[in-house]
Design an enzyme around this catalytic site. Sequence first.
Site, PDB file in Angstrom:
ATOM      1  N   GLU A 105     -12.714 -10.536  -4.732  1.00 58.49           N
ATOM      2  CA  GLU A 105     -13.521 -10.747  -5.944  1.00 58.49           C
ATOM      3  C   GLU A 105     -13.777 -12.237  -6.173  1.00 58.49           C
ATOM      4  O   GLU A 105     -14.863 -12.625  -6.602  1.00 58.49           O
ATOM      5  CB  GLU A 105     -12.823 -10.101  -7.153  1.00 58.49           C
ATOM      6  CG  GLU A 105     -12.855  -8.567  -7.064  1.00 58.49           C
ATOM      7  CD  GLU A 105     -12.051  -7.897  -8.164  1.00 58.49           C
ATOM      8  OE1 GLU A 105     -10.832  -8.144  -8.231  1.00 58.49           O
ATOM      9  OE2 GLU A 105     -12.630  -7.134  -8.943  1.00 58.49           O
ATOM     10  N   GLU A 125      -7.703  -1.576  -4.565  1.00 57.19           N
ATOM     11  CA  GLU A 125      -7.082  -1.266  -5.857  1.00 57.19           C
ATOM     12  C   GLU A 125      -6.837   0.229  -6.041  1.00 57.19           C
ATOM     13  O   GLU A 125      -5.842   0.644  -6.638  1.00 57.19           O
ATOM     14  CB  GLU A 125      -7.968  -1.794  -7.001  1.00 57.19           C
ATOM     15  CG  GLU A 125      -7.943  -3.313  -7.179  1.00 57.19           C
ATOM     16  CD  GLU A 125      -8.946  -4.040  -6.292  1.00 57.19           C
ATOM     17  OE1 GLU A 125      -9.462  -3.432  -5.333  1.00 57.19           O
ATOM     18  OE2 GLU A 125      -9.191  -5.234  -6.563  1.00 57.19           O
TER      19      GLU A 125
HETATM   20  C1  3H9 Z   1      -5.968  -6.564  -7.545  1.00 52.82           C
HETATM   21  O1  3H9 Z   1      -6.233  -7.477  -6.829  1.00 52.82           O
HETATM   22  C2  3H9 Z   1      -6.585  -6.340  -8.886  1.00 52.82           C
HETATM   23  C3  3H9 Z   1      -7.885  -7.101  -9.080  1.00 52.82           C
HETATM   24  O2  3H9 Z   1      -9.000  -6.266  -8.820  1.00 52.82           O
HETATM   25  C4  3H9 Z   1      -8.059  -7.519 -10.507  1.00 52.82           C
HETATM   26  C5  3H9 Z   1      -7.203  -8.629 -10.954  1.00 52.82           C
HETATM   27  C6  3H9 Z   1      -7.486  -9.051 -12.406  1.00 52.82           C
HETATM   28  N1  3H9 Z   1       1.180  -8.816  -4.794  1.00 52.82           N
HETATM   29  O3  3H9 Z   1       2.668  -5.494   3.190  1.00 52.82           O
HETATM   30  P1  3H9 Z   1       3.511  -6.563   3.741  1.00 52.82           P
HETATM   31  C7  3H9 Z   1       4.248  -8.657  -0.693  1.00 52.82           C
HETATM   32  S1  3H9 Z   1      -4.793  -5.417  -7.099  1.00 52.82           S
HETATM   33  C8  3H9 Z   1       2.494  -9.044  -4.709  1.00 52.82           C
HETATM   34  O4  3H9 Z   1       4.829  -6.222   4.305  1.00 52.82           O
HETATM   35  P2  3H9 Z   1       1.640  -6.986   5.887  1.00 52.82           P
HETATM   36  C9  3H9 Z   1       4.934  -7.401  -0.218  1.00 52.82           C
HETATM   37  O5  3H9 Z   1       5.557  -6.724  -1.280  1.00 52.82           O
HETATM   38  C10 3H9 Z   1      -4.148  -6.017  -5.582  1.00 52.82           C
HETATM   39  N2  3H9 Z   1       3.186  -8.952  -3.546  1.00 52.82           N
HETATM   40  O6  3H9 Z   1       2.704  -7.449   4.816  1.00 52.82           O
HETATM   41  C11 3H9 Z   1       5.910  -7.959   0.791  1.00 52.82           C
HETATM   42  O7  3H9 Z   1       7.001  -8.491   0.068  1.00 52.82           O
HETATM   43  P3  3H9 Z   1       8.470  -8.451   0.684  1.00 52.82           P
HETATM   44  C12 3H9 Z   1      -5.059  -5.739  -4.479  1.00 52.82           C
HETATM   45  C13 3H9 Z   1       2.506  -8.585  -2.471  1.00 52.82           C
HETATM   46  O8  3H9 Z   1       1.338  -8.182   6.690  1.00 52.82           O
HETATM   47  C14 3H9 Z   1       5.143  -9.123   1.411  1.00 52.82           C
HETATM   48  O9  3H9 Z   1       4.136  -9.474   0.459  1.00 52.82           O
HETATM   49  N3  3H9 Z   1      -4.425  -6.120  -3.242  1.00 52.82           N
HETATM   50  C15 3H9 Z   1       1.141  -8.323  -2.510  1.00 52.82           C
HETATM   51  O10 3H9 Z   1       2.089  -5.742   6.548  1.00 52.82           O
HETATM   52  C16 3H9 Z   1       4.497  -8.786   2.730  1.00 52.82           C
HETATM   53  O11 3H9 Z   1       3.699  -7.613   2.571  1.00 52.82           O
HETATM   54  C17 3H9 Z   1      -3.653  -5.248  -2.572  1.00 52.82           C
HETATM   55  O12 3H9 Z   1      -3.453  -4.135  -2.966  1.00 52.82           O
HETATM   56  C18 3H9 Z   1       0.460  -8.453  -3.729  1.00 52.82           C
HETATM   57  N4  3H9 Z   1      -0.864  -8.246  -3.847  1.00 52.82           N
HETATM   58  O13 3H9 Z   1       0.351  -6.601   5.040  1.00 52.82           O
HETATM   59  C19 3H9 Z   1      -3.094  -5.756  -1.282  1.00 52.82           C
HETATM   60  N5  3H9 Z   1       0.733  -7.970  -1.256  1.00 52.82           N
HETATM   61  O14 3H9 Z   1       8.388  -9.200   1.972  1.00 52.82           O
HETATM   62  C20 3H9 Z   1      -1.682  -5.277  -1.089  1.00 52.82           C
HETATM   63  C21 3H9 Z   1       1.813  -8.045  -0.469  1.00 52.82           C
HETATM   64  O15 3H9 Z   1       9.319  -9.057  -0.375  1.00 52.82           O
HETATM   65  N6  3H9 Z   1      -1.095  -5.815   0.102  1.00 52.82           N
HETATM   66  N7  3H9 Z   1       2.898  -8.416  -1.190  1.00 52.82           N
HETATM   67  O16 3H9 Z   1       8.749  -6.970   0.893  1.00 52.82           O
HETATM   68  C22 3H9 Z   1      -1.312  -5.307   1.321  1.00 52.82           C
HETATM   69  O17 3H9 Z   1      -2.094  -4.401   1.516  1.00 52.82           O
HETATM   70  C23 3H9 Z   1      -0.541  -5.891   2.471  1.00 52.82           C
HETATM   71  O18 3H9 Z   1       0.568  -6.557   1.939  1.00 52.82           O
HETATM   72  C24 3H9 Z   1      -1.327  -6.897   3.345  1.00 52.82           C
HETATM   73  C25 3H9 Z   1      -0.361  -7.576   4.339  1.00 52.82           C
HETATM   74  C26 3H9 Z   1      -2.414  -6.142   4.114  1.00 52.82           C
HETATM   75  C27 3H9 Z   1      -1.961  -7.981   2.502  1.00 52.82           C
END
Ligand code: 3H9
Length: 697
Positions: A105, A125
């Site tokens: 975004e 999301e």
């Molecule tokens: C949003 O953006 C709302 C907006 O529209 C509006 C805003 C106003 N936050 O998955 P991994 C942590 S909603 C906090 O193992 P990978 C995860 O817990 C959000 N923490 O790595 C882990 O921690 P730990 C939209 C996060 O390489 C570590 O990072 N975005 C977040 O396999 C490593 O993660 C999503 O939904 C986060 N956003 O995959 C994306 N993301 O090591 C969600 C990750 O302590 N994330 N962590 O266990 C993902 O899909 C995957 O993490 C990603 C990397 C593909 C990025």
Amino acid sequence: MSGLVQFRRDGNIGVIVVDNPPVNALKHEVRAGLVEALGKAREDASIEAVVLTCAGRTFIAGADISEFGKPPRTPTTIDVITTIEPMSKPVIAAMHGTPLGGGLEVALGCHYRIAAPGTRLGLPEIKLGLMPGAGGTQRLPRVVGIEKALAMILTGDQMPAKDAREAGLVDEIADGDLTASAVAFAKRVVAEKRPLPRARDRDEKLAPFKSDRAKFDTVAAAYTKRAKGLHAPAAAVEAVRWALDLPIDEALKREREKFMELVADDQSKAQRHIFFAEREAAKVQDLPAGVKGVEVKRAAVIGAGTMGGGIAMCFANAGIPVTVIEASAEALRSGLDKVEKNYAATVARGGLSAVEKDQRLALVASSVDMAAIADADMIIEAVFEEMELKRRIFADLDRLAKPGAVLATNTSYLDVNEIARATRRPEAVVGMHFFSPANVMRLLEIVRGAATSPATLATAVAVGRKIGKAPAVVGVCHGFVGNRMLRLRSVEGERLLIEGALPQDVDAAMTKFGFPMGPFAAGDLAGLDISWRMRKAQGLRAEIVDQLCELGRFGQKTSKGFYRYEAGSRSPHPDDEVEQLIVATSQRLNVKRRTIDADEIVERLLFPMINEAARILEEGIAARPGDIDVIWVYGYGFPIWRGGPMFYADAVGLGHVRDRLTDFATRTGDARHQPSPLLARLAEEGKGFASLTVAKG
Ligand code: 3H9
């Protein structure tokens, strides 16, 4: 300036770098740092354009999920975007990794977007029970059109950079170093005095849908047909429709309000719980620091049945060469044919290109000679559930596998320790319990035997993540975590039939609760005869289902089971013969049948499983309640928006669960229903299972 955002200059170009490992989530300090850096760039007359990029493995992967539910702090992500968008100097997003959610975004608020090859962009999301909340529902449709925007927003799937370039979401794919390419791009924009396109001002891609509302409904319906009962998809469709109907500022205001509503919604809380629980489950609690597994460069699978073939596909899909071993050439051929057909079906559905299919098939080798496992780093046995057969195979593996190879069994309930004892290297033996269909289901129960070494365990978990599974480490007991709990549900399902319910009543209650299928329809799909044979071998009996099996009603494969099936159809139809059999059984057992409502059905099926799960925690078979939630959501169809059985139990209140269990114990005379000490203690203290672990989100 916040340490998480750096600002430097490269000639007349300001370069802003976000550095918030691991995924550059937009936590408060990052947002504040961005607004400050953008302010600097705006005020500095010598800066003519700005490049926004990120350090580490990815461009901003979204809002910081752990901040949701806490009071919002300014500047918000929207403030960051409204700082960028009106700037009179071009701002270029330079993206790599996975620009997701709020990250994409922010990029949509920039005037230009450039991406490294291999970048995957998305608005995920929906997977958290949310919808984009910082303009995604309004800017994305304006940039890529309604159809693609609905697809991205409603599936949450990532779009590869190449497709994003074609869709107009990315202006250029970087050649070589990303930042250098972006700076060069920025210089060109300045030199050529290019305009500053703002997504919000664009209208041309909305026009075709403005004049054809039916088309909008058709596209939206296609992506929401499986979203029954979910709040976020309906809200997201409504929000995208505002792009057609409302002035953008009004639409953005409503989007924000809707997003905040969803953040506070129980469904999203449950889905955020699963997001963190899945990642926690992949961490083995007591692994000594520094333990490293082996890198699995080649795998082997013993058995080319449905499970073996599916497991081989998991490896091929992840680019890991795999050898499938079978006892006879015929069995091997038939197994590999199924693998090929499976891939062909995916190609036909558009999920894979023909070239990708060939590439994957080329990674699958086969042999009827067990010696072909010699160069595999991991061997997974997936043969019939028979201890003696498995022990023979493991003795062979011990003889033939190279030193350091992981020897895994896909058993779904047998004793992994006994299997390990068939080898001289029990430390290399581990359970890797896949769920059918193995190439689709995300759960992987990793069963730690008494002798399993930390390195073996680390390898199994790492491979699980690499092949896209949700691994959860469990201990040895009959049925491990998932099937051990499931067994209680089967017993209770039978009791409900005898007390007065019919299969269709039970299934309707469970699908209404959110399971994709009721337990009896699921039994028919899986086949009723396997567990019948197992019970017979153990001298056990299940009243109703065993009578069905004695009549040759094995489920869908015989067109009759708990239901009847018409030729070529998988739709279950209630069957008088089954009803008569059930009613006759109640009479024979002197049970006066009564009406059982849906709430009681749900409690009778779920609470005993939750009680068993509490015992599983007491025994240390599972490390955390969240692991059990991950197991049930990814392996057994527990609705993700209810957060799994333990999260659900906390939501209902453990006091209520305890009281109902005590009542069931009295009514059924089944001592297993007495609340377990852990459940009773937590209920007494007014706590939930969540109190056993530190909450993340
Ligand atoms: C949003 O953006 C709302 C907006 O529209 C509006 C805003 C106003 N936050 O998955 P991994 C942590 S909603 C906090 O193992 P990978 C995860 O817990 C959000 N923490 O790595 C882990 O921690 P730990 C939209 C996060 O390489 C570590 O990072 N975005 C977040 O396999 C490593 O993660 C999503 O939904 C986060 N956003 O995959 C994306 N993301 O090591 C969600 C990750 O302590 N994330 N962590 O266990 C993902 O899909 C995957 O993490 C990603 C990397 C593909 C990025």
